[in-house]
Design a protein around this motif. Structure first.
Motif, PDB file in Angstrom:
ATOM      1  N   LYS A 119       0.833  -1.209   0.000  1.00 13.04           N
ATOM      2  CA  LYS A 119       0.000   0.000   0.000  1.00 13.04           C
ATOM      3  C   LYS A 119       0.868   1.260   0.000  1.00 13.04           C
ATOM      4  CE  LYS A 119      -4.325  -1.607   1.956  1.00 13.04           C
ATOM      5  NZ  LYS A 119      -5.443  -1.238   2.836  1.00 13.04           N
ATOM      6  N   LYS A 126       1.602   6.895  -6.744  1.00 14.34           N
ATOM      7  CA  LYS A 126       0.569   7.883  -7.060  1.00 14.34           C
ATOM      8  C   LYS A 126       1.110   9.305  -6.856  1.00 14.34           C
ATOM      9  CE  LYS A 126      -4.443   7.928  -6.898  1.00 14.34           C
ATOM     10  NZ  LYS A 126      -5.661   7.294  -6.319  1.00 14.34           N
ATOM     11  N   SER A 238     -12.533  17.083 -10.144  1.00 10.72           N
ATOM     12  CA  SER A 238     -11.380  16.192 -10.280  1.00 10.72           C
ATOM     13  C   SER A 238     -10.158  16.907 -10.855  1.00 10.72           C
ATOM     14  CB  SER A 238     -11.729  15.000 -11.175  1.00 10.72           C
ATOM     15  OG  SER A 238     -12.003  15.438 -12.496  1.00 10.72           O
ATOM     16  N   GLU A 248     -12.419   7.555   2.989  1.00  6.77           N
ATOM     17  CA  GLU A 248     -12.823   7.589   1.586  1.00  6.77           C
ATOM     18  C   GLU A 248     -14.300   7.940   1.426  1.00  6.77           C
ATOM     19  OE1 GLU A 248     -12.404   4.832  -2.474  1.00  6.77           O
ATOM     20  OE2 GLU A 248     -11.671   4.088  -0.550  1.00  6.77           O
ATOM     21  N   VAL A 251     -14.664  11.696   1.665  1.00  8.65           N
ATOM     22  CA  VAL A 251     -14.037  12.263   0.474  1.00  8.65           C
ATOM     23  C   VAL A 251     -15.007  12.201  -0.702  1.00  8.65           C
ATOM     24  CG1 VAL A 251     -12.213  11.897  -1.258  1.00  8.65           C
ATOM     25  CG2 VAL A 251     -11.657  11.796   1.186  1.00  8.65           C
ATOM     26  N   LYS A 252     -15.666  11.065  -0.853  1.00 10.53           N
ATOM     27  CA  LYS A 252     -16.637  10.885  -1.936  1.00 10.53           C
ATOM     28  C   LYS A 252     -17.811  11.841  -1.777  1.00 10.53           C
ATOM     29  CE  LYS A 252     -19.288   7.264  -4.298  1.00 10.53           C
ATOM     30  NZ  LYS A 252     -19.684   5.826  -4.269  1.00 10.53           N
ATOM     31  N   PRO A 257     -13.309  12.459  -6.652  1.00  9.57           N
ATOM     32  CA  PRO A 257     -13.364  11.077  -7.144  1.00  9.57           C
ATOM     33  C   PRO A 257     -12.216  10.225  -6.590  1.00  9.57           C
ATOM     34  CG  PRO A 257     -12.492  12.499  -8.842  1.00  9.57           C
ATOM     35  CD  PRO A 257     -12.913  13.397  -7.719  1.00  9.57           C
ATOM     36  N   LYS A 258     -12.382   8.918  -6.678  1.00 10.86           N
ATOM     37  CA  LYS A 258     -11.410   7.973  -6.126  1.00 10.86           C
ATOM     38  C   LYS A 258     -10.028   8.148  -6.738  1.00 10.86           C
ATOM     39  CE  LYS A 258     -10.874   3.129  -4.865  1.00 10.86           C
ATOM     40  NZ  LYS A 258     -11.513   1.784  -4.851  1.00 10.86           N
ATOM     41  N   LYS A 259      -9.959   8.484  -8.014  1.00 10.21           N
ATOM     42  CA  LYS A 259      -8.650   8.622  -8.666  1.00 10.21           C
ATOM     43  C   LYS A 259      -7.832   9.761  -8.061  1.00 10.21           C
ATOM     44  CE  LYS A 259     -10.207  11.633 -12.454  1.00 10.21           C
ATOM     45  NZ  LYS A 259     -10.245  11.841 -13.913  1.00 10.21           N
ATOM     46  N   ASN A 260      -8.516  10.692  -7.386  1.00  5.94           N
ATOM     47  CA  ASN A 260      -7.837  11.824  -6.743  1.00  5.94           C
ATOM     48  C   ASN A 260      -7.725  11.640  -5.231  1.00  5.94           C
ATOM     49  OD1 ASN A 260      -7.984  12.845  -9.307  1.00  5.94           O
ATOM     50  ND2 ASN A 260      -8.621  14.891  -8.687  1.00  5.94           N
ATOM     51  N   PHE A 261      -7.923  10.424  -4.775  1.00  2.75           N
ATOM     52  CA  PHE A 261      -7.870  10.115  -3.342  1.00  2.75           C
ATOM     53  C   PHE A 261      -6.576   9.372  -3.031  1.00  2.75           C
ATOM     54  CE2 PHE A 261      -8.873   6.674  -0.181  1.00  2.75           C
ATOM     55  CZ  PHE A 261      -8.864   7.488   0.943  1.00  2.75           C
ATOM     56  N   PRO A 263      -4.690   7.626   0.078  1.00  2.45           N
ATOM     57  CA  PRO A 263      -5.023   7.174   1.434  1.00  2.45           C
ATOM     58  C   PRO A 263      -3.926   7.442   2.460  1.00  2.45           C
ATOM     59  CG  PRO A 263      -4.418   5.311   0.063  1.00  2.45           C
ATOM     60  CD  PRO A 263      -4.450   6.502  -0.841  1.00  2.45           C
TER      61      PRO A 263
END
Length: 551
Positions: A119, A126, A238, A248, A251-252, A257-261, A263
């Protein structure tokens, strides 16, 4: 990790007796007795960082007793417990693994059957991808403009760490402008919005829980600014918002969006999080390769901390000296004095790192402590502070142990500026340690008379007496680079950890901070109502009601 009351140990009591024997000895007398004092009381880390702790009110026996105190408190096994991922953050039932974020060579590390290193590598990839895309002008805003400004929205560790590092490493900065919003005071967000063009700005919303009131309030204010433009669509979020969080779901809900998250994890405390996704602003400021060098420098100090014997361990020595002064000399503060303009936020950063970690009054046995825990940390940049509070340090009535930090090589070698800065650095530690006696002042005065510089004996020399005997540590850094800065930050992280272990407190929670947050939430709901507040004490009720009447 053993739960040992340090005051009940053999060597704490030896130190109490030793203190009585040593407390009135002047630093200059220690130097007279030991001609090799610098050699005997200095440590070198890879020829990159030198610690000189010879100007302290200690002798070899002091250090021996302090080292044995650390051994009695099982420091070495506690260090292993942290690096092994044991749940040493007991009150939150979490391991403490910010050090894992900078361990590039750890192939596999499992927590509850999950390979955490995979992870970590994923998040690093990323960070690398996002950084390269934005820096290379391949990331476009909603009107097609490439990104020029980055705004980090966070508070506490999500702000102070990245802010300090990006300021300290400005010589490595690229074309991107980095800004920080932390305060819930609307003034800060308003002033930042005046400086930027929303069409070419990315906002990093840095919040571990994504519910921190200050951060989310500021983030929503910024988001609302975007929505005022009719051309801006929800899908365009985004292009301008990136979330750094553990949550998450929230955040949503915010619309990111998930692609910009990116962790975060609960086993990384906020004030230790600049090595994680929270460091994205750092990577954007100095580039991903330099961000990696920052992590590698920290990892090198981790290895020094794990492997070095206690008497040659820089974080351990600094920690023991702090305990010596706060618990035996009853000093209450420590100053961090950095002679490098780029590092003007370093004292502020260490203030949070230390005081939020070790500002505790309950020990690991659930008892109130009967000794001093975390010192008050403060400081400023040299030489500015020499024309400010140094007067009190030289002639006041307080004992103030200090860390003096300076790079040997400067990024801005203009004329003779740096050599003069170095002279001030050396002069201050010498003057604080040795002072100037009335006898020496009289001798100087007579010399001036003989040289016809003065005409008569000065009767007011007593006002110039500086007693000295103020303890200092001198930390010389080869040059402030991403690597050496990473090492220096990790050094202080481990100093604070060591203090917590020996003082038998939990360094990785911050329940006092949580209390203030919860009370603020309750008061906010009351302020919004029209009725008179009566549920608190007379002072708080009076203040709230006065505000409501006059707002």
């Amino acid at each position: 990790m053993k739960n040992i009351n340090p005051t009940k140990t053999k060597y704490w009591n030896k130190l109490k007796k030793h203190f009585i024997q040593i407390k009135d000895i002047h630093i200059k007398d220690f130097f007279k007795k030991d001609l090799d004092r610098f050699k005997n009381f200095s440590l070198n880390f890879k020829n990159l960082i030198l610690l000189d702790y010879s100007k302290n009110r200690i002798n070899k026996k002091t250090i021996s007793y302090l080292i044995n105190l650390a051994k009695e408190c099982h420091l070495k096994s506690s260090i292993q417990s942290m690096f092994n991922g044991e749940n040493i953050n007991v009150t939150e039932n979490q391991p403490v693994l910010h050090t894992l974020l900078r361990n590039f060579y750890k192939k596999n590390f499992f927590i509850n059957g999950e390979n955490i290193t995979l992870k970590i590598r994923s998040v690093l990839n990323k960070i690398k991808s996002i950084s390269n895309k934005i820096i290379n002008k391949k990331w476009k805003g909603y009107t097609g403009k490439y990104i020029k400004d980055i705004v980090n929205i966070g508070i506490g560790g999500s702000d102070l760490g990245p802010l300090m590092v990006t300021e300290s490493l400005k010589p490595y900065k690229n074309h991107l402008n980095i800004h920080f919003i932390s305060n819930i005071d609307g003034t800060q967000v308003s002033e930042i919005l005046k400086k930027i063009n929303l069409e070419s700005t990315i906002f990093l919303v840095a919040s571990k829980t994504f519910t921190t009131q200050e951060t989310i309030t500021n983030a929503k204010t910024v988001r609302d600014y975007f929505f005022k433009n009719k051309k801006f669509l929800k899908s365009d979020i985004s292009k301008h918002f990136i979330a750094l969080s553990t949550n998450e779901i929230e955040v949503k809900k915010f619309g990111i969006p998930k692609k910009n998250f990116l962790p975060l994890w609960n086993w990384v405390g906020g004030r230790y999080s600049l090595w994680s996704a929270i460091g994205l602003s750092i990577s954007l400021s100095i580039g991903y390769k330099n961000f990696l060098l920052l992590l590698k420098g920290a990892r090198a100090m981790d290895k020094h901390f794990i492997n070095s014997p206690l008497k040659k361990n820089i974080p351990v020595i600094l920690s023991l000296l702090s305990i010596w002064y706060s618990n035996f000399f009853n000093s209450e503060t420590e100053t961090i004095l950095v002679y490098d303009q780029y590092m003007h936020k370093f004292s502020d950063y260490l203030q949070q790192l230390n005081m939020e970690s070790n500002g505790k009054q309950i020990d690991r046995n659930k008892n109130f402590v009967t000794y001093q825990t975390g010192p008050i940390i403060w400081g400023e940049i040299g030489t500015n502070s020499q024309h400010s509070f140094y007067q009190l340090m030289h002639q006041g009535t307080k004992l103030i142990p200090s860390d003096f930090i300076i790079p040997i090589k400067t990024h801005n070698n203009i004329n003779n500026h740096h050599i003069k800065l170095m002279s001030h650095f050396f002069a201050q530690t010498q003057a604080l340690a040795f002072g100037k006696s009335l006898k020496d002042l009289k001798i100087d005065n007579l010399k001036k008379i003989n040289q016809k510089i003065e005409n008569k004996i000065n009767d007011n020399l007593i006002y110039k007496v500086c007693l000295g005997n103020q303890p200092t540590n001198s930390i010389l850094i080869n040059k402030i680079t991403p690597y050496t800065l990473g090492s220096l930050i990790a050094l202080y992280e481990h100093k604070i950890f060591t203090q917590g272990i020996i003082l038998n407190i939990f360094s990785f929670d911050q329940w006092g901070v949580e209390l203030g947050k919860n009370v603020a939430k309750n008061i906010l709901s009351i302020i919004k109502k029209n009725n008179k507040c009566t549920i608190y004490d007379s002072s708080t009720n009076g203040l709230i009601n006065f505000y409501k009447k006059n707002k």
